[in-house]
Structure formats: C-alpha cells, structure tokens
Scaffold this active site. Structure first.
Site, PDB file in Angstrom:
ATOM      1  N   ARG A 239      -3.514 -16.429 -71.796  1.00 42.09           N
ATOM      2  CA  ARG A 239      -2.930 -15.317 -71.037  1.00 42.09           C
ATOM      3  C   ARG A 239      -3.984 -14.732 -70.085  1.00 42.09           C
ATOM      4  NH1 ARG A 239      -2.723 -10.145 -72.559  1.00 42.09           N
ATOM      5  NH2 ARG A 239      -2.707 -10.632 -74.772  1.00 42.09           N
TER       6      ARG A 239
ATOM      7  N   TYR B 205      13.441 -10.245 -49.810  1.00 44.97           N
ATOM      8  CA  TYR B 205      14.081 -11.005 -50.882  1.00 44.97           C
ATOM      9  C   TYR B 205      14.872 -10.035 -51.787  1.00 44.97           C
ATOM     10  CZ  TYR B 205      14.511 -13.975 -54.975  1.00 44.97           C
ATOM     11  OH  TYR B 205      15.000 -14.680 -56.035  1.00 44.97           O
TER      12      TYR B 205
ATOM     13  N   ASP C 292       4.877 -11.546 -48.384  1.00 41.96           N
ATOM     14  CA  ASP C 292       5.478 -12.695 -49.058  1.00 41.96           C
ATOM     15  C   ASP C 292       5.467 -13.867 -48.062  1.00 41.96           C
ATOM     16  OD1 ASP C 292       7.344 -14.586 -50.029  1.00 41.96           O
ATOM     17  OD2 ASP C 292       8.506 -13.047 -51.077  1.00 41.96           O
TER      18      ASP C 292
ATOM     19  N   LYS D 257       9.219 -22.395 -54.638  1.00 41.67           N
ATOM     20  CA  LYS D 257       9.818 -22.935 -53.430  1.00 41.67           C
ATOM     21  C   LYS D 257       8.946 -24.089 -52.899  1.00 41.67           C
ATOM     22  CE  LYS D 257      12.609 -19.677 -54.436  1.00 41.67           C
ATOM     23  NZ  LYS D 257      12.528 -18.311 -53.977  1.00 41.67           N
TER      24      LYS D 257
HETATM   25  C1  LIG Z   1      12.680 -16.977 -54.546  1.00 40.90           C
HETATM   26  C2  LIG Z   1      11.938 -15.935 -53.811  1.00 40.90           C
HETATM   27  C3  LIG Z   1      11.167 -14.980 -54.486  1.00 40.90           C
HETATM   28  C4  LIG Z   1      11.168 -14.853 -55.986  1.00 40.90           C
HETATM   29  O1  LIG Z   1      10.497 -15.876 -56.585  1.00 40.90           O
HETATM   30  P1  LIG Z   1      10.784 -16.385 -58.087  1.00 40.90           P
HETATM   31  O2  LIG Z   1       9.809 -17.491 -58.236  1.00 40.90           O
HETATM   32  O3  LIG Z   1      12.213 -16.809 -58.140  1.00 40.90           O
HETATM   33  O4  LIG Z   1      10.521 -15.229 -58.980  1.00 40.90           O
HETATM   34  C5  LIG Z   1      10.402 -14.117 -53.725  1.00 40.90           C
HETATM   35  N1  LIG Z   1      10.414 -14.159 -52.395  1.00 40.90           N
HETATM   36  C6  LIG Z   1      11.170 -15.034 -51.707  1.00 40.90           C
HETATM   37  C7  LIG Z   1      11.134 -15.021 -50.227  1.00 40.90           C
HETATM   38  C8  LIG Z   1      11.965 -15.949 -52.399  1.00 40.90           C
HETATM   39  O5  LIG Z   1      12.745 -16.784 -51.729  1.00 40.90           O
END
Ligand SMILES: *Cc1c(COP(=O)(O)O)cnc(C)c1O
Length: 389
Positions: A54, A107, A178, A203
């Site tokens: 962790r 998001y 992000d 992603k």
């Molecule tokens: C999918 C997504 C997230 C969240 O990510 P997870 O791995 O599903 O928690 C955050 N920002 C964007 C732009 C996303 O498409």
C-alpha cells in the site's frame, strides 16, 4: 538519464529495470528485512526499500517512474483508478473553507465528486467556461485550486492551458489537469505550467480495455504531499499486476495514438460531409510547444434533427455500445441515455449537451471498415424514417 530522446524511444525502454526487458511482477504484499538495523534505516527514510504494497511496490514504482519521465515531472503516484488519483490529488490541496475553480464539462464523476462529496467536507466549487479567461481570473480570486480538462469530456472543447495555469499561479492556486485524452504523446501540461497532471490510466495508457487504474504526476514536493496526506489513508493503491499491464500498454502508446489520429481524421472528415450530421465535435490542434499536437480517437457528433441517435447506435455493429474508451475497440454512446441517467448532479444536464449528441471512439480497426459500418447504420436509420407512417 533521458537526455533529448524522443517520447517514442522512452516508451519502449524500460531501462529502469535491469536485466529482463520486461520488469517482473512483484506480487507480494510485504517485503522483509535482513536485520533490524536495515528495517530501522528504511523506516527513518534512509533508503528506498519497499515495505508494504500500500506504500511502495517495485512493479508499481517502475510504472510511476516511467509516467513521471513521459510527462516531464519529477515524481508520480499510481492509483487504483483515475478517480482515486483525482480525489486524492484534490483532497491533498484543498481543505475545509477552501474554494475550487473547475472548468465545465469535466468528466461526470469528477463533477459529482465536487458537487456531492466536497461540500460535505466544507469545500465549494465554482464552475466556469474554460474558454472565458476573464471569468476564470475573477473566479480564481481567493480560490485554492484550479481543476482543468482540455479537451473537455463529451463536447471536446480546447482551452488555453498555459494561460489558465498562469492565472492559477497569479492567484496562488494549485492547478491540476486531467490529461487522459491527449496523453503525454499529444500534450505536455507540465511544460505549459500546470502543477499536477492526472490520468485515468484505464484509457490510453492501458490501451487494451483490460484494467482500471490512475496516476498523478508533478514536482516531487507536490507528489510527496499526496503521499503523506491522502494516498496512504484513502488507500486507493495501484496493484502490481495492473502496473505491469500498464507498462505493457505504454510500449505501444505512440503507435496506437498515431493510428487513432490518422483514423479519426479520416472518419471525422467523412462524417462532417454526411447530411445526417449537424456538427462534429473534434478538438483543435495547438501550435504552442507542449500544446495539443494530435487527435486521440474519442470525439462526438451531433446528428441532424430527425436522425434518431438511439436507433443509429443500435444499428452500428463494429462500434459497440459502451462507456469508457481508449482501448483497441471502437465504441459508441448516445448522450441521450446519459442525460436520462438517474440521480442528482448530472453535468450533462446541468451544463447542457444536445439530445442529438453521440460520442464515438475510433479504435484501431481499419477506418474503411468503420466508415462502412457508419454508412450502413445511417442507411438503416434513414430507411426507418422514410418507412414510418
Ligand atoms: C474515465 C475517466 C476518468 C475516470 O477514470 P477511472 O479510471 O474510470 O476512475 C477521469 N477522467 C476522464 C477524462 C475519463 O474519461
């Protein structure tokens, strides 16, 4: 260590691991010590030995070092999901009584986190149009944090990230962006002055739709703050096997993104010329160093009135119906369904997106096949329209 090497080269080199070209999976929860002196030295911070997974795990560490290198940051922290990275990063830099400024069309779960959970902790969020720098400057007065996304989710607006980061700095606010859509292959926000980059590694970093993970990258001091204030207690750690999958995905990141870029340019251009399509929402390329230099596979189209987005998605075959994106496969998502999603704090409703919007992910398939699929779906929908009484 990295010198002036191109990102394509950095991506295929796991030179952080010695010997094997692929680092091993350290599938172990704890790591033992030779003697108490060694244990005590580790606990005193005199060496970097892993203690417990962790905290630190060697496979996860390789992934973190690689992401830090790719984004041009000093340090990184891997997480169990993108949302774990986002929530732990925000909570490390905002506390009760603080206000956050956030761009619209973030998001949807980031939006819900800000609307549903943060107010319970005494943290308020002001949402601004990220293209309106004047409004952003005003909103940043007295704010602790600026949260960015460019291109934004769903509508794919692009913003002047360098200018946004400068406004945050002027206001004394920490900036977080992000960068899941563009990845460091197409956009380098730290070079544009942003403080922390977060990713949903689920992603493009993974790229194979087989893992959920996240990462935060920035200056060592800022990542250390996350490491001491939120990460160990919220406990959203990245698992060694997931880290190994992410390292595997990263080796082809440039190849995959170049292919997405080529395919999306062709498919979106073709869609633009279709009479069934009102508008294509595709991000604009920037000419600034570090700015957006290519297009990932995710974008959206607005269908003309009378062309039913639900029927259209149902008629697609290669574009499969589903959430998420960034993998090898093409996907579609009719936003009308997202608009009807139950519960409070639906950013699609609150900031408005057209009923006619369909989000598409152009995967790694042959673009001619994808266009044939879209063509066939348009024909089905048109027949249905003409055939209905
Ligand atoms: C999918 C997504 C997230 C969240 O990510 P997870 O791995 O599903 O928690 C955050 N920002 C964007 C732009 C996303 O498409």
């Amino acid at each position: 260590m990295t010198g002036q090497r191109d990102i394509a080269t950095l991506l295929v080199q796991d030179d952080l691991a010695s010997g094997p070209v692929v680092p091993p999976i350290h599938q172990s929860s704890l790591f033992t010590f030779d003697d108490v002196a060694q244990m005590a030295a580790t606990f005193a911070g005199e060496n970097d030995r892993p203690v417990y997974s962790r905290g630190n795990n060697p496979t996860v560490r390789v992934f973190e070092q690689k992401m830090a290198m790719l984004e041009g940051g000093e340090a990184a922290r891997g997480f169990a999901s993108g949302m774990a990275a986002i929530s732990a990063s925000i909570l490390a830099f905002a506390q009760s009584g603080d206000r956050i400024v956030c761009v619209r069309h973030v998001y949807p779960d980031t939006y819900r986190f800000m609307r549903r959970l943060l107010p319970r902790l005494g943290i308020e969020t002001s949402f601004v149009d990220g293209r309106d720098l004047d409004a952003m400057r005003k909103a940043l007065d007295g704010a602790a944090l600026l949260y960015l996304e460019s291109p934004t989710s769903v509508v794919f607006e692009t913003h002047d990230i360098a200018e946004q980061a400068r406004l945050a700095r002027e206001a004394g606010a920490v900036s977080i962006i992000d960068n899941s859509w563009a990845t460091p292959v197409f956009q380098r926000p730290l070079a544009l002055g942003v403080d922390i980059v977060v990713h949903s590694a689920s992603k493009y970093v993974s790229g194979h739709s087989d893992t959920v993970a996240g990462v935060a990258i920035g200056a060592r001091e800022r990542i250390d703050r996350i490491n001491t204030l939120t990460y160990p207690f919220l406990g959203g750690k990245l698992a060694p096997f997931e880290a190994w999958l992410l390292l595997r995905g990263l080796r082809t990141l440039t190849l995959r993104l170049r292919r997405h870029d080529e395919s999306v340019t062709r498919v979106a251009g073709w869609l633009q010329a279709r009479e069934e399509v009102e508008r294509v929402h595709l991000p604009e390329i920037s000419n600034r160093p570090g700015g957006l230099s290519g297009r990932a596979g995710l974008f959206s189209i607005e269908l003309r009135d009378g062309v039913d987005p639900v029927r259209f998605c149902d008629a697609l075959d290669l574009f499969r119906l589903g959430v998420s994106w960034g993998g090898h496969e093409s996907l579609c998502f009719p936003m009308a369904v997202g608009l009807r999603q139950a519960g409070e704090h639906n950013s699609l409703v609150d900031f408005g997106v057209p009923q006619q919007l369909v989000r598409l992910h152009v995967g790694l398939e042959e673009p001619d096949d994808l266009m044939a699929d879209l063509d066939r779906a348009f024909a089905t929908v048109n027949t249905n329209i003409q055939g209905s009484p």
